[in-house]
Design a protein around this motif. Sequence first.
Motif, PDB file in Angstrom:
ATOM      1  N   VAL A  30      71.053  12.096  27.163  1.00 33.74           N
ATOM      2  CA  VAL A  30      71.865  13.060  26.204  1.00 33.74           C
ATOM      3  C   VAL A  30      72.807  12.419  25.377  1.00 33.74           C
ATOM      4  CG1 VAL A  30      73.363  14.967  26.594  1.00 33.74           C
ATOM      5  CG2 VAL A  30      71.911  14.398  28.499  1.00 33.74           C
ATOM      6  N   GLY A  31      73.195  11.353  25.438  1.00 30.16           N
ATOM      7  CA  GLY A  31      74.166  10.614  24.265  1.00 30.16           C
ATOM      8  C   GLY A  31      73.222  10.269  23.084  1.00 30.16           C
ATOM      9  N   THR A  32      72.109   9.756  23.496  1.00 28.24           N
ATOM     10  CA  THR A  32      71.457   9.585  22.221  1.00 28.24           C
ATOM     11  C   THR A  32      70.828  10.906  21.442  1.00 28.24           C
ATOM     12  OG1 THR A  32      70.341   7.880  23.499  1.00 28.24           O
ATOM     13  CG2 THR A  32      69.059   8.482  21.469  1.00 28.24           C
ATOM     14  N   VAL A  33      70.585  11.642  22.091  1.00 22.72           N
ATOM     15  CA  VAL A  33      70.333  13.213  21.488  1.00 22.72           C
ATOM     16  C   VAL A  33      71.627  13.747  20.540  1.00 22.72           C
ATOM     17  CG1 VAL A  33      69.642  15.435  21.758  1.00 22.72           C
ATOM     18  CG2 VAL A  33      68.551  13.708  23.300  1.00 22.72           C
ATOM     19  N   SER A 254      60.731  17.500   8.355  1.00 18.78           N
ATOM     20  CA  SER A 254      61.882  17.630   7.738  1.00 18.78           C
ATOM     21  C   SER A 254      63.178  17.471   8.831  1.00 18.78           C
ATOM     22  CB  SER A 254      62.022  19.030   6.902  1.00 18.78           C
ATOM     23  OG  SER A 254      61.188  19.189   6.132  1.00 18.78           O
ATOM     24  N   SER A 255      62.927  17.818  10.091  1.00 16.81           N
ATOM     25  CA  SER A 255      63.618  17.625  11.002  1.00 16.81           C
ATOM     26  C   SER A 255      64.195  16.288  11.501  1.00 16.81           C
ATOM     27  CB  SER A 255      63.286  18.194  12.435  1.00 16.81           C
ATOM     28  OG  SER A 255      63.224  19.774  12.333  1.00 16.81           O
ATOM     29  N   LEU A 256      62.963  15.272  11.223  1.00 21.22           N
ATOM     30  CA  LEU A 256      63.318  13.838  11.487  1.00 21.22           C
ATOM     31  C   LEU A 256      63.874  13.474  10.152  1.00 21.22           C
ATOM     32  CD1 LEU A 256      60.072  13.153  13.113  1.00 21.22           C
ATOM     33  CD2 LEU A 256      62.241  12.453  14.239  1.00 21.22           C
ATOM     34  N   TYR A 257      63.433  13.787   9.163  1.00 25.15           N
ATOM     35  CA  TYR A 257      64.090  13.401   7.619  1.00 25.15           C
ATOM     36  C   TYR A 257      65.475  13.636   7.729  1.00 25.15           C
ATOM     37  CZ  TYR A 257      64.555  12.923   2.832  1.00 25.15           C
ATOM     38  OH  TYR A 257      65.045  12.346   1.471  1.00 25.15           O
ATOM     39  N   ALA A 258      65.914  15.017   8.339  1.00 28.23           N
ATOM     40  CA  ALA A 258      67.351  15.097   8.356  1.00 28.23           C
ATOM     41  C   ALA A 258      68.333  14.201   9.227  1.00 28.23           C
ATOM     42  CB  ALA A 258      67.656  16.760   8.915  1.00 28.23           C
ATOM     43  N   LEU A 259      67.436  13.726  10.372  1.00 30.54           N
ATOM     44  CA  LEU A 259      68.384  12.990  11.198  1.00 30.54           C
ATOM     45  C   LEU A 259      68.243  11.166  10.566  1.00 30.54           C
ATOM     46  CD1 LEU A 259      67.151  14.316  14.596  1.00 30.54           C
ATOM     47  CD2 LEU A 259      69.143  14.720  13.095  1.00 30.54           C
ATOM     48  N   GLY A 260      67.584  11.251   9.454  1.00 31.92           N
ATOM     49  CA  GLY A 260      67.662   9.765   8.742  1.00 31.92           C
ATOM     50  C   GLY A 260      66.079   9.113   9.094  1.00 31.92           C
ATOM     51  N   TYR A 261      65.292   9.800   9.651  1.00 31.39           N
ATOM     52  CA  TYR A 261      63.964   8.955   9.934  1.00 31.39           C
ATOM     53  C   TYR A 261      62.949   9.553   9.073  1.00 31.39           C
ATOM     54  CZ  TYR A 261      66.037   6.518  13.877  1.00 31.39           C
ATOM     55  OH  TYR A 261      66.839   5.673  14.708  1.00 31.39           O
ATOM     56  N   THR A 262      62.144   8.875   8.687  1.00 28.16           N
ATOM     57  CA  THR A 262      60.869   9.170   7.966  1.00 28.16           C
ATOM     58  C   THR A 262      59.629   8.843   8.596  1.00 28.16           C
ATOM     59  OG1 THR A 262      61.818   9.250   5.747  1.00 28.16           O
ATOM     60  CG2 THR A 262      59.673   9.245   5.656  1.00 28.16           C
ATOM     61  N   ILE A 263      58.685   9.561   9.013  1.00 29.92           N
ATOM     62  CA  ILE A 263      57.253   9.236   9.472  1.00 29.92           C
ATOM     63  C   ILE A 263      56.266   9.740   8.513  1.00 29.92           C
ATOM     64  CG2 ILE A 263      58.448   9.778  11.992  1.00 29.92           C
ATOM     65  CD1 ILE A 263      56.831  12.420  12.064  1.00 29.92           C
ATOM     66  N   PRO A 264      54.958   8.997   8.852  1.00 26.57           N
ATOM     67  CA  PRO A 264      53.946   9.584   8.076  1.00 26.57           C
ATOM     68  C   PRO A 264      53.647  11.302   8.554  1.00 26.57           C
ATOM     69  CG  PRO A 264      53.227   7.747   9.056  1.00 26.57           C
ATOM     70  CD  PRO A 264      54.717   8.168   9.773  1.00 26.57           C
ATOM     71  N   LEU A 293      56.075  17.665  24.603  1.00 28.84           N
ATOM     72  CA  LEU A 293      54.906  17.226  24.003  1.00 28.84           C
ATOM     73  C   LEU A 293      55.190  16.686  22.636  1.00 28.84           C
ATOM     74  CD1 LEU A 293      52.280  19.923  25.268  1.00 28.84           C
ATOM     75  CD2 LEU A 293      52.638  17.631  25.956  1.00 28.84           C
ATOM     76  N   LEU A 294      56.057  17.359  21.897  1.00 25.39           N
ATOM     77  CA  LEU A 294      56.437  16.639  20.578  1.00 25.39           C
ATOM     78  C   LEU A 294      57.069  15.433  20.756  1.00 25.39           C
ATOM     79  CD1 LEU A 294      57.999  19.833  18.696  1.00 25.39           C
ATOM     80  CD2 LEU A 294      55.538  18.780  18.502  1.00 25.39           C
ATOM     81  N   VAL A 295      57.997  15.019  21.751  1.00 28.36           N
ATOM     82  CA  VAL A 295      58.519  13.734  21.995  1.00 28.36           C
ATOM     83  C   VAL A 295      57.577  12.800  22.304  1.00 28.36           C
ATOM     84  CG1 VAL A 295      59.985  12.629  23.288  1.00 28.36           C
ATOM     85  CG2 VAL A 295      60.714  14.581  22.387  1.00 28.36           C
ATOM     86  N   VAL A 308      65.874  10.117  19.363  1.00 23.08           N
ATOM     87  CA  VAL A 308      65.896  10.804  18.113  1.00 23.08           C
ATOM     88  C   VAL A 308      64.667  11.852  18.118  1.00 23.08           C
ATOM     89  CG1 VAL A 308      65.718  10.408  15.608  1.00 23.08           C
ATOM     90  CG2 VAL A 308      67.055   8.800  17.114  1.00 23.08           C
ATOM     91  N   VAL A 309      63.573  11.791  18.420  1.00 20.86           N
ATOM     92  CA  VAL A 309      62.359  12.560  18.558  1.00 20.86           C
ATOM     93  C   VAL A 309      62.880  13.655  19.188  1.00 20.86           C
ATOM     94  CG1 VAL A 309      60.176  13.279  18.787  1.00 20.86           C
ATOM     95  CG2 VAL A 309      60.733  10.897  18.059  1.00 20.86           C
ATOM     96  N   ALA A 310      63.777  13.917  20.144  1.00 22.18           N
ATOM     97  CA  ALA A 310      64.210  14.979  21.057  1.00 22.18           C
ATOM     98  C   ALA A 310      65.002  15.800  20.224  1.00 22.18           C
ATOM     99  CB  ALA A 310      64.740  14.418  22.529  1.00 22.18           C
ATOM    100  N   ALA A 311      65.869  15.080  19.495  1.00 24.07           N
ATOM    101  CA  ALA A 311      66.999  15.662  18.745  1.00 24.07           C
ATOM    102  C   ALA A 311      66.348  16.568  17.479  1.00 24.07           C
ATOM    103  CB  ALA A 311      68.014  14.700  18.164  1.00 24.07           C
TER     104      ALA A 311
END
Length: 337
Positions: A30-33, A254-264, A293-295, A308-311
């Motif tokens: 929870v803390g990580t999220v 974009s959700s990951l990008y908003a959290l500072g991560y870029t994926i292919p 499943l997304l995580v 981070v993926v969960a967030a």
Amino acid sequence: MDTPVETRSVVVGFLAGALVTALLLWVVGVGTVVDALARARPRRLLLVAAAAACWLVAWALSLRTVLRVLGRDVSVPRAVAVYASTAFANNVTPFGQAGGEPFSAYLISRETDVEYGTGFAAISSVDALHFVPSLTLGVAGFGYLAATATLGDRLTLVAAAVAVLAVGLPVLVYLAWTNRDRVERGVARAVTPVAHLIARLVPRISAPDADAVEARVAEFFVAIDRVAADRRGLLLAVGFSALGWLALAASLWSSLYALGYTIPFVVALVAIPVGDLAAVVPIPGGLGGLEALLVLVVSTLAPVPAGVVAAAALVHRVATYLFPMVLGGAAAAVIAD
């Protein structure tokens, strides 16, 4: 007044979804999220909102195209309102589209002045057409990753999910089409209780009996034939559907990008259709299961911490689940009034 069994099932479904979500957050931390969400950049969150809006409009245009093929032309704003209301119906009933389609058909028939059977054919056709670009994008994305990445055994689970999409769903569709008579009878038995529930909720609606429902399902197959025969309309509807899938992938990216991560981007293309498998779980909108499943897929295919993926999944779902729920709920209330 006692709570109807169907209403209790929806409530239980949402409680189960909340429990699954809570379990997912506990597993990933929870803390990580929370920390990941705290680092979200507001301007980048606008990209998520824009992608979600593009998805909703694209799939509304797919529904509008199918309705036009079936002889009913509606404006783009009305199509968006109608599709938002069907998204609401799908997201509040267990088993996703399968559970929400009877009510979605009622909403479509009310707003567009078409027969209930035509409305049922329209929303069912759109949901069926969504499988085509979903399979294409998911399988193509996975093939690209398998050919270019060195992920080894980590691809096993994702490969199994993609195999279900690529093989299992087309087989089910084929079996349903070649056994239409049995499907008509089975759907009649399943839909009749839902129709009676709608009649209790909306007193102006008279609940059809099983024979009437079976006749309407037969009309549905006739309407499906009409949609399939119009190649231009069919290609246009599939094109809008594909655009919607790309927008959903853009929302996750974009959700990951908003959290500072870029994926292919291709990772998001694979994750979105695989995550949609959660619709088979008897939880409204796949709540909790889709996020899990997304995580699983994203953290397997990209070097991003599961927390981070969960967030990011939560951000993505606020835009593509909660927002359509609010908008669609308001639209459904107006249409059913």
